[in-house]
Scaffold this motif. Sequence first.
Motif, PDB file in Angstrom:
ATOM      1  N   ILE A 193       0.846  -1.182   0.000  1.00 47.39           N
ATOM      2  CA  ILE A 193       0.000   0.000   0.000  1.00 47.39           C
ATOM      3  C   ILE A 193       0.888   1.240   0.000  1.00 47.39           C
ATOM      4  O   ILE A 193       2.084   1.148   0.277  1.00 47.39           O
ATOM      5  CB  ILE A 193      -0.956   0.030   1.211  1.00 47.39           C
ATOM      6  N   ASP A 194       0.310   2.390  -0.296  1.00 52.97           N
ATOM      7  CA  ASP A 194       1.067   3.623  -0.352  1.00 52.97           C
ATOM      8  C   ASP A 194       1.065   4.296   1.024  1.00 52.97           C
ATOM      9  O   ASP A 194       0.632   5.435   1.186  1.00 52.97           O
ATOM     10  CB  ASP A 194       0.444   4.552  -1.399  1.00 52.97           C
ATOM     11  N   GLU A 230      -2.535  -2.160  -3.570  1.00 55.20           N
ATOM     12  CA  GLU A 230      -3.950  -2.241  -3.232  1.00 55.20           C
ATOM     13  C   GLU A 230      -4.532  -0.832  -3.096  1.00 55.20           C
ATOM     14  O   GLU A 230      -5.674  -0.582  -3.469  1.00 55.20           O
ATOM     15  CB  GLU A 230      -4.140  -3.012  -1.926  1.00 55.20           C
ATOM     16  N   PHE A 231      -3.738   0.094  -2.564  1.00 54.77           N
ATOM     17  CA  PHE A 231      -4.091   1.507  -2.486  1.00 54.77           C
ATOM     18  C   PHE A 231      -2.867   2.310  -2.894  1.00 54.77           C
ATOM     19  O   PHE A 231      -1.769   2.056  -2.426  1.00 54.77           O
ATOM     20  CB  PHE A 231      -4.511   1.909  -1.065  1.00 54.77           C
ATOM     21  N   GLY A 232      -3.063   3.281  -3.767  1.00 49.15           N
ATOM     22  CA  GLY A 232      -1.974   4.152  -4.150  1.00 49.15           C
ATOM     23  C   GLY A 232      -1.508   3.928  -5.570  1.00 49.15           C
ATOM     24  O   GLY A 232      -1.938   2.989  -6.251  1.00 49.15           O
ATOM     25  N   TRP A 287       6.526   6.606   0.740  1.00 41.64           N
ATOM     26  CA  TRP A 287       5.763   5.365   0.877  1.00 41.64           C
ATOM     27  C   TRP A 287       5.698   4.846   2.316  1.00 41.64           C
ATOM     28  O   TRP A 287       5.070   3.825   2.575  1.00 41.64           O
ATOM     29  CB  TRP A 287       6.337   4.273  -0.038  1.00 41.64           C
ATOM     30  N   MET A 288       6.294   5.575   3.261  1.00 41.11           N
ATOM     31  CA  MET A 288       6.198   5.188   4.670  1.00 41.11           C
ATOM     32  C   MET A 288       5.392   6.199   5.481  1.00 41.11           C
ATOM     33  O   MET A 288       5.423   6.189   6.705  1.00 41.11           O
ATOM     34  CB  MET A 288       7.597   5.035   5.265  1.00 41.11           C
ATOM     35  N   LYS A 289       4.672   7.092   4.825  1.00 45.10           N
ATOM     36  CA  LYS A 289       3.910   8.101   5.565  1.00 45.10           C
ATOM     37  C   LYS A 289       2.816   7.419   6.384  1.00 45.10           C
ATOM     38  O   LYS A 289       2.203   6.443   5.937  1.00 45.10           O
ATOM     39  CB  LYS A 289       3.313   9.130   4.608  1.00 45.10           C
TER      40      LYS A 289
END
Length: 417
Positions: A193-194, A230-232, A287-289
């Motif tokens: 995921i993002d 899946e998201f992003g 990508w780790m936010k």
Amino acid sequence: MNTETAEKPFLIVGSGTETVAPGLHILRGQGQSFVAETDVGLVVVDTGPGGAVTQGMVEAVRQLSDAPLHALCFSHGHIGYNAGLPQWLAHAAERGEPPPRVIAHRNVRRRLARYRETHALQQRMAEIQFKRRPGFFEHRMPLHAPTETFDEVLAIGQGLQRVELRWAPSETDDAIALWSPAQRVLYGGAALIDSIPNIGTPFRTLRDTVRWADTLEALAGLGARLAVREFGPTIDGEDQVRQVLAHTARALRWLRAEVVRGMNEGLGERELLARIRFPDELFGVPWMKPSYGDPSYIVRDIYRSENGWWDRNPTSLHPEPPEAVGQAVADAIADKGAVLRHARALATQGRTQLALHVVDLLATAGGDAPEIAEARTLKAGWLRARAGEVQSYVSRNLYQVSADMLEQGTQARFSIR
């Protein structure tokens, strides 16, 4: 409860399709589903939440291809992602096609059995976590079982159109990814995921941090040139795919090592949370936010994986009922106004979390005494303030819903104290 946003779509990312490679397509619904055109028919990963959204997904697929449905696959066993399964089966029947295969990892059956047993709990947790009105999920959580399962890898099709379903334990122990070897396209499902990996959410069972890192490293080793989340947004380029997956795995392993180091020094959960600082080189990348989960959630999950439930305070070993404790503490405070004044002073200084700790001396008590009622009102306001201070979608919702419950006097029923 505040219902201003209660009826908005639930994790819906849009509609329509996006072709990422010949015969390989993102299908938008609840998250980003995926469609692969194989020589034996269409393989669809996730059928959506049902109703109009799933109907739109079916129609979008038919804009892509008239091929028969060969398989409907569960990316993982979380509720909602495959609530629309009956609509896809009905669609195949209307076209005179044989029923498509319904495929999932073997662990999905165990998950669905647990969800059936705890249905009311799952419904209530979802209402709070996703800030929906009470009863919102009463008819929105259907569970449909697969007709076949696999363990490690399941291949579908032949030649250039061959795809593989691969076990990818991550957010769940039943998550899968789809891999197209010929085109080197990866659909990562719930593993990708993002955002920082969704480990340790407050309402959920333990998720294995190291296993998720193992999965990301295994997926990175495939050599994908495109990776669909899946998201992003899609990750484009072999080097970028490898960087994102390997970097995320490295951050997860760092968290594990740091928590273990602290536990070996004798630190408890709250002491660990106070000590750990998350280095920008690992956690400051896009990508780790912490837009959904939060690194502190992962710390807590790792801690819980190696410890029991005890918080190290002997008083909590055999506690009195929470209502009795709250009332006894409130009764013991002769100058309740002083507690409220001190809590207000902390909040004025911007120390909202400390103000919450202090006001709980009164806010958790029963009854309608003026100071108790005022404490609850103050707590609700400060919970809303905290919601504005955090990035995590889950944390924001838990703060806001808890404030709603306090203001409506429903906190005891749902244990939001």
